[in-house]
Structure formats: structure tokens, C-alpha cells
Design a protein around this motif. Structure first.
Motif, mmCIF file in Angstrom:
data_model
loop_
_atom_site.group_PDB
_atom_site.id
_atom_site.type_symbol
_atom_site.label_atom_id
_atom_site.label_comp_id
_atom_site.label_asym_id
_atom_site.label_seq_id
_atom_site.Cartn_x
_atom_site.Cartn_y
_atom_site.Cartn_z
ATOM 1 N N GLN A 432 15.931 56.475 108.442
ATOM 2 C CA GLN A 432 16.104 56.177 107.018
ATOM 3 C C GLN A 432 16.103 54.683 106.722
ATOM 4 O OE1 GLN A 432 18.867 58.573 104.643
ATOM 5 N NE2 GLN A 432 19.877 56.683 103.977
ATOM 6 N N ASN A 433 16.793 53.901 107.524
ATOM 7 C CA ASN A 433 16.895 52.458 107.289
ATOM 8 C C ASN A 433 16.107 51.634 108.308
ATOM 9 O OD1 ASN A 433 18.503 52.905 105.106
ATOM 10 N ND2 ASN A 433 20.306 51.844 105.880
ATOM 11 N N ALA A 434 15.240 52.294 109.057
ATOM 12 C CA ALA A 434 14.477 51.589 110.086
ATOM 13 C C ALA A 434 13.280 50.873 109.454
ATOM 14 C CB ALA A 434 14.023 52.561 111.172
ATOM 15 N N ARG A 435 13.586 49.888 108.637
ATOM 16 C CA ARG A 435 12.561 49.112 107.930
ATOM 17 C C ARG A 435 13.180 47.773 107.559
ATOM 18 N NH1 ARG A 435 12.708 52.871 102.429
ATOM 19 N NH2 ARG A 435 14.723 52.133 101.669
ATOM 20 N N ASN A 436 12.313 46.836 107.158
ATOM 21 C CA ASN A 436 12.791 45.481 106.873
ATOM 22 C C ASN A 436 13.007 45.228 105.390
ATOM 23 O OD1 ASN A 436 10.115 45.525 106.148
ATOM 24 N ND2 ASN A 436 9.596 43.554 107.084
ATOM 25 N N TRP A 437 13.279 46.273 104.625
ATOM 26 C CA TRP A 437 13.620 46.128 103.208
ATOM 27 C C TRP A 437 14.517 47.282 102.803
ATOM 28 C CZ3 TRP A 437 11.883 50.079 99.938
ATOM 29 C CH2 TRP A 437 10.870 50.897 100.451
ATOM 30 N N SER A 438 15.269 47.071 101.747
ATOM 31 C CA SER A 438 16.172 48.123 101.270
ATOM 32 C C SER A 438 15.854 48.565 99.848
ATOM 33 C CB SER A 438 17.627 47.629 101.328
ATOM 34 O OG SER A 438 17.818 46.498 100.481
ATOM 35 N N GLU A 439 15.171 47.691 99.091
ATOM 36 C CA GLU A 439 14.929 48.015 97.685
ATOM 37 C C GLU A 439 13.514 47.626 97.264
ATOM 38 O OE1 GLU A 439 17.920 46.228 95.292
ATOM 39 O OE2 GLU A 439 19.493 47.591 95.948
ATOM 40 N N PHE A 440 12.969 48.432 96.375
ATOM 41 C CA PHE A 440 11.689 48.140 95.740
ATOM 42 C C PHE A 440 11.989 47.656 94.324
ATOM 43 C CE2 PHE A 440 8.265 49.903 92.952
ATOM 44 C CZ PHE A 440 7.264 49.024 93.334
ATOM 45 N N TYR A 441 11.356 46.548 93.924
ATOM 46 C CA TYR A 441 11.629 45.937 92.622
ATOM 47 C C TYR A 441 10.461 46.217 91.675
ATOM 48 C CZ TYR A 441 15.568 43.543 94.748
ATOM 49 O OH TYR A 441 16.765 43.273 95.366
ATOM 50 N N PRO A 442 10.562 47.280 90.872
ATOM 51 C CA PRO A 442 9.445 47.689 90.008
ATOM 52 C C PRO A 442 9.035 46.618 88.989
ATOM 53 C CG PRO A 442 11.082 49.437 90.166
ATOM 54 C CD PRO A 442 11.693 48.223 90.767
ATOM 55 N N SER A 443 10.028 45.959 88.374
ATOM 56 C CA SER A 443 9.697 44.998 87.314
ATOM 57 C C SER A 443 8.907 43.817 87.840
ATOM 58 C CB SER A 443 10.975 44.513 86.628
ATOM 59 O OG SER A 443 11.826 43.855 87.550
ATOM 60 N N ALA A 444 9.099 43.486 89.131
ATOM 61 C CA ALA A 444 8.371 42.362 89.730
ATOM 62 C C ALA A 444 7.097 42.813 90.428
ATOM 63 C CB ALA A 444 9.268 41.637 90.716
ATOM 64 N N SER A 445 6.836 44.125 90.433
ATOM 65 C CA SER A 445 5.733 44.674 91.222
ATOM 66 C C SER A 445 4.601 45.238 90.377
ATOM 67 C CB SER A 445 6.266 45.769 92.156
ATOM 68 O OG SER A 445 7.286 45.268 92.993
ATOM 69 N N VAL A 446 4.669 45.083 89.072
ATOM 70 C CA VAL A 446 3.624 45.615 88.202
ATOM 71 C C VAL A 446 2.988 44.476 87.417
ATOM 72 C CG1 VAL A 446 4.720 47.869 87.991
ATOM 73 C CG2 VAL A 446 5.322 46.071 86.362
ATOM 74 N N TRP A 447 1.742 44.683 86.982
ATOM 75 C CA TRP A 447 1.070 43.655 86.201
ATOM 76 C C TRP A 447 1.486 43.755 84.738
ATOM 77 C CZ3 TRP A 447 -2.003 45.470 82.251
ATOM 78 C CH2 TRP A 447 -2.476 46.778 82.357
ATOM 79 N N ARG A 448 1.464 42.613 84.078
ATOM 80 C CA ARG A 448 1.814 42.535 82.652
ATOM 81 C C ARG A 448 0.848 41.578 81.960
ATOM 82 N NH1 ARG A 448 7.715 40.643 83.797
ATOM 83 N NH2 ARG A 448 6.653 40.149 85.746
ATOM 84 N N ILE A 449 0.481 41.920 80.754
ATOM 85 C CA ILE A 449 -0.405 41.068 79.952
ATOM 86 C C ILE A 449 0.345 40.635 78.690
ATOM 87 C CG2 ILE A 449 -2.522 40.979 78.572
ATOM 88 C CD1 ILE A 449 -3.831 42.816 80.548
ATOM 89 N N LYS A 450 0.281 39.337 78.436
ATOM 90 C CA LYS A 450 0.944 38.784 77.265
ATOM 91 C C LYS A 450 -0.077 38.009 76.433
ATOM 92 C CE LYS A 450 4.855 35.770 75.980
ATOM 93 N NZ LYS A 450 5.920 34.901 76.517
ATOM 94 N N VAL A 451 -0.165 38.361 75.151
ATOM 95 C CA VAL A 451 -1.085 37.684 74.234
ATOM 96 C C VAL A 451 -0.275 37.151 73.071
ATOM 97 C CG1 VAL A 451 -3.114 37.929 72.753
ATOM 98 C CG2 VAL A 451 -2.980 39.217 74.888
ATOM 99 N N GLY A 452 -0.527 35.904 72.674
ATOM 100 C CA GLY A 452 0.242 35.348 71.562
ATOM 101 C C GLY A 452 -0.401 34.119 70.980
ATOM 102 N N VAL A 453 0.235 33.618 69.922
ATOM 103 C CA VAL A 453 -0.237 32.414 69.232
ATOM 104 C C VAL A 453 0.928 31.442 69.094
ATOM 105 C CG1 VAL A 453 -1.184 31.453 67.106
ATOM 106 C CG2 VAL A 453 -1.985 33.675 67.941
ATOM 107 N N ASN A 454 0.675 30.183 69.426
ATOM 108 C CA ASN A 454 1.643 29.108 69.240
ATOM 109 C C ASN A 454 1.096 28.206 68.142
ATOM 110 O OD1 ASN A 454 3.269 26.845 69.395
ATOM 111 N ND2 ASN A 454 3.220 26.707 71.624
ATOM 112 N N TYR A 455 1.802 28.155 67.020
ATOM 113 C CA TYR A 455 1.314 27.374 65.866
ATOM 114 C C TYR A 455 2.225 26.187 65.627
ATOM 115 C CZ TYR A 455 -0.777 26.455 61.293
ATOM 116 O OH TYR A 455 -1.436 25.861 60.245
#
Length: 457
Positions: A432-455
Motif C-alpha cells: 500500500q505505501n511501497a511508493r515514493n509519494w503519499s498524495e496526488f495534488y489534482p489542482s496542481a496536476s491539471v491544465w487551466r486557461i485564463k483569458v482577460g483584459v488589463n485596461y
């Protein structure tokens, strides 16, 4: 508990040199002592946990409440519990001989400006080497525990309290200095170039080899003492630092132009590839007091496991697969994580590493006209974790919440000192724990697109 930092000082001499070797080559170097950055909250522990102003009910009294439901009253604290709150509780204190930790730093660097045929001139590069020797590093020891005269079958010391009765569960944690220096080596190289075409590039690589006895990542003395991987609670092991990043490669590519006259267009691509931080494989502790730990420390997963040599290893008392793991089961776990090569000894501290991570982001900016001549805006388009957009298996983040991975529970025979290794829980699987990580971080593991205007106006 009478010591503070008042009156402590450190002389910090430094020397820096710069040599303009040629018009295109500069050498820089320096050596000096540095001090600072140590959280002052470590000193305040002596005031907040002085054994007098902050106390708790002894374990024997708490057990009376838990074992007799007649003592449970959610509206009132039983009087016998109140009567037990007397001075003589846990303490934190500073070693009377505590010295201010210092860093002796050496640095040598070279800056170059040069030409690469067919690619252009005015390339800028820097090579940098830094050596840091930490002297008198801060560590924590529990002076309420002394060797009991007993040892586990692998030679590990079993401790006992210097107190008796209800005070046996107390700890007296001292902020002191480590006996050995800690060393950090950092090598880095960078290259930068901007072309007249509007293309620009910056890249760098850093290699780090950093060691420490105790990371001191908590504001509480009991946490700094209690969450440090060990063979022996009161012997700090110098090992790779928990925040070490052994390899880090960074690449920035940019392009600036004007698709529309007077309005800049910019493209920037950022790429980073870095190794994971160190971790230790440890034994799971769940109210385990075999080595003499107190209640507050008996569930800290910090003990580095002994690795058996064979099914006849006298250090071990193997189970039958139901009441405890067999030799074959234990070694299947240890082989999976790479601990089998330490058979006959113990797992090393922080010798393994969490997964590598890859980051790639894209940013596009286009200046646009405003509603009046003095106004201007920027239309931007950003893709975060572009690597995951291109390949769903890339750009994922797996890491440890804490840098210890418990592999199995343990018990120690009170007569022979032999170890028995057991499942993590009644429902856990062998690997069960025979691996080098304990948690998967979904928010940091998915792509995101941001579109906006700076006026701007």
C-alpha cells in the motif's frame, strides 16, 4: 529554565573580491561568516512550555475519564481532573551553553560574454559554485529520557524516564547545538541571450547537495524533536536536507513583436523540470512505546526499519502472514522501494527521493488601443500546466505531505528485543505505501486557461 538569547553574539567577518580578467570575463568570489534566519519562536517555547503555566492532566487521570463513562460530562470538567492540574508539566528549555548557529560560506563565480558562430554574439553566461558549512546547527534533545540498560535485538537503545509516577510521561526538550557541522554544495550555470529579431532565451541548471541533522520546520520544540527520522531519539542523523532539490532545469523562451504598429505582442514559454525532495522509509507508529517514548511521541512515524538478512535472522520474530509478516512479505516491500540492499542494517535517512515534477506555462499578451489616446489595454491569454494539456499523463504532481513514508507497523518483544513487522491496518494491502509519494495534488496536476483584459487609464 533561565536561559535566553540575551548576551549571545557572533563575529561575522566577510571578504569579497571581483577581478575583471578581460573585457568579456569577470571572476567573483567571497568568503565569510553569516548568522540569522533562525526563528525566534524556538526561544519562546521555553516561556510557553515552562512546566508551570501550561499543564495538562496526567495520563493516569485521563485514563480514568476514558475508562469510566460516569466521569464523562460534556458540560463540566470533573473535579478530580481539575485537582490534577498542578505545576510540573512538560518543559522546553534552552541549553545554557547554546551558541548562535553560523554559516561559513565560500563562493566562486565567473561571468562570461561571448559569441557563438551562426547563433550570434552577446551571449551572457554565469557559472557559480557555493559551499556552506553550518556550524553549531540547532537540534533538540529530550533530557527526561535516559538509557534503561535494555536494547532491542538490533542494538537500538530502549529508554526510560528519569521521573516516576504521573511525571513519567513528561518530556524535557532542550534546544541545543549539534556536535557536527552540516554541509551544502550548490553548483549552477545559466545562459541568456536576446536577439534583434525579438527572440529571447534564458536557461539555467542548478545542482544542490545539502545536509542537515534536524530541519527545524516547526515552531514547536516537541514537533522538531518528535518528527525527525532516527534510530535513536537522542542521536540526530546528518542526512540529505528535507528541502533539498538535487536537480533543477529552467528554460524561458520569449518573442516580442508588433503585429499592429505601436502595440506590442509578447509570447513567453516557461519550462521547469526538477527532482523531488528527499524522503525516509520508516516504521509506522501507532501508540508504540517499545523504545520508551511518551504518549505525545508514541505515534510519530520516525523510526528507520531494520532490514533482515534471511528468514533465520535472529533480530526478527517473523509471523505467519496473519499475526505478523513473513520474511518473504517483508522483503517484497523492501525490494519494491529499494531497501533490500541494506540487509543486515537499517534504512538510511532521507536517501530516497519523491517523484520529479515538470511545469510548462504559456503566456501571450497583446496590447490594444484604449478609448482615448492616453488609455491602453492588454489582452492576455495564459495556459497553466501546458504539459498536461499536450499530454494528460504529464504535468502531474505526486509528493509526500511529510517526508516520512511508513511501510509497516512493528512491535518489539519485551523479553528478546526481537522485531515483528505487521500490516499498517486491518484493511491495508502489503504494498500500500511501497511508493515514493503519499498524495496526488489534482489542482496542481491539471491544465487551466485564463483569458482577460488589463485596461490602464
Amino acid at each position: 529554565n533561565t536561559e535566553a538569547m540575551d548576551g549571545l553574539d557572533a563575529v561575522l567577518p566577510r571578504l569579497g573580491v571581483k577581478w575583471y580578467l578581460t573585457e568579456s570575463t569577470t571572476l567573483r568570489g567571497g568568503v565569510g561568516l553569516f548568522s540569522g534566519g533562525q526563528p525566534n519562536v524556538w526561544v519562546t517555547n521555553s516561556y510557553t512550555n515552562n512546566g508551570m503555566t501550561f499543564v495538562q492532566a496526567p495520563k493516569s487521570v485521563r485514563d480514568q475519564v476514558l475508562t469510566n463513562t460516569a466521569n464523562v460530562d460534556f458540560n463540566n470538567v470533573p473535579q478530580f481532573v481539575k485537582d490534577s492540574l498542578k505545576p510540573g508539566g512538560f518543559t522546553n528549555y534552552t541549553d545554557p551553553n547554546f551558541k548562535l548557529p553560523t554559516d561559513l560560506r565560500y563562493q566562486l563565480a565567473a561571468d562570461f560574454n561571448f559569441e557563438i558562430p551562426y547563433l550570434g554574439d552577446d551571449f551572457n553566461s554565469t557559472l557559480d559554485a557555493t559551499l556552506i558549512q553550518r556550524r553549531d546547527p540547532a537540534v533538540w534533545l529530550d533530557t527526561s529520557r535516559v538509557p534503561s540498560g535494555k536494547k532491542a535485538a538490533d542494538g537500538r537503545i530502549i529508554y526510560k524516564s528519569i521521573y516516576s509516577g504521573d511525571l513519567k510521561d513528561n518530556y524535557d526538550i532542550m534546544l541545543t547545538n549539534g556536535d557536527e557541522s552540516e554541509t551544502t554544495r550548490i553548483l549552477s550555470a545559466s545562459l541568456a541571450k536576446t536577439w534583434e529579431t525579438g527572440i529571447r532565451m534564458t536557461t539555467s541548471y542548478t545542482n544542490q547537495d545539502s545536509e542537515e541533522a534536524n530541519p527545524g520546520t516547526s515552531s514547536r520544540a516537541v514537533s522538531n524533536y518528535g518528527n525527525n527520522p532516527v534510530l535513536d531519539r537522542n542521536v540526530n542523523i546528518i542526512a540529505p536536507a528535507v528541502n533539498e532539490t538535487k536537480h533543477r532545469l529552467v528554460l524561458n523562451l520569449g518573442y516580442s513583436t508588433e503585429f499592429f504598429s505601436g502595440y506590442a505582442t509578447k509570447f513567453d514559454l516557461f519550462f521547469e523540470r526538477k527532482s523531488g525532495r528527499p524522503l525516509s522509509y520508516v516504521l509506522d507508529s501507532n501508540r508504540d512505546f517499545a523504545f520508551g517514548d511518551q504518549t505525545d511521541l508514541g505515534s510519530n512515524d520516525v523510526y528507520l526499519p531494520y532490514i533482515p538478512t534471511s528468514a533465520a535472522d535472529p533480530v526478527m520474530k517473523f509471523g505467519n502472514g496473519k499475526t505478523g509478516y513473513t520474511y518473504e512479505q517483508i522483503m517484497e516491500v523492501f525490494r519494491t522501494v529499494g531497501l533490500d540492499k541494506y540487509a543486515g542494517g537499517h534504512a538510511p535517512k532521507n536517501a530516497f527521493y519523491q517523484p520529479w515534477t515538470t511545469t510548462m506555462d504559456l503566456n501571450v499578451q497583446q496590447e490594444i488601443p484604449g478609448f482615448s489616446p492616453e488609455h491602453k489595454g492588454t489582452l492576455y491569454f495564459t495556459v497553466l500546466n501546458l504539459a498536461n494539456l499536450l499530454d494528460k499523463d504529464s504535468g502531474q504532481v505526486h509528493r509526500m505531505r511529510f517526508p516520512q513514508q511508513p511501510l509497516m507497523q512493528f512491535s518489539v518483544d519485551s523479553t528478546t528485543g526481537q522485531y515483528t513487522y505487521e500490516p499498517l491496518s486491518s484493511s491495508s494491502t502489503l504494498l500500500q505505501n511501497a511508493r515514493n509519494w503519499s498524495e496526488f495534488y489534482p489542482s496542481a496536476s491539471v491544465w487551466r486557461i485564463k483569458v482577460g483584459v488589463n485596461y490602464r487609464f
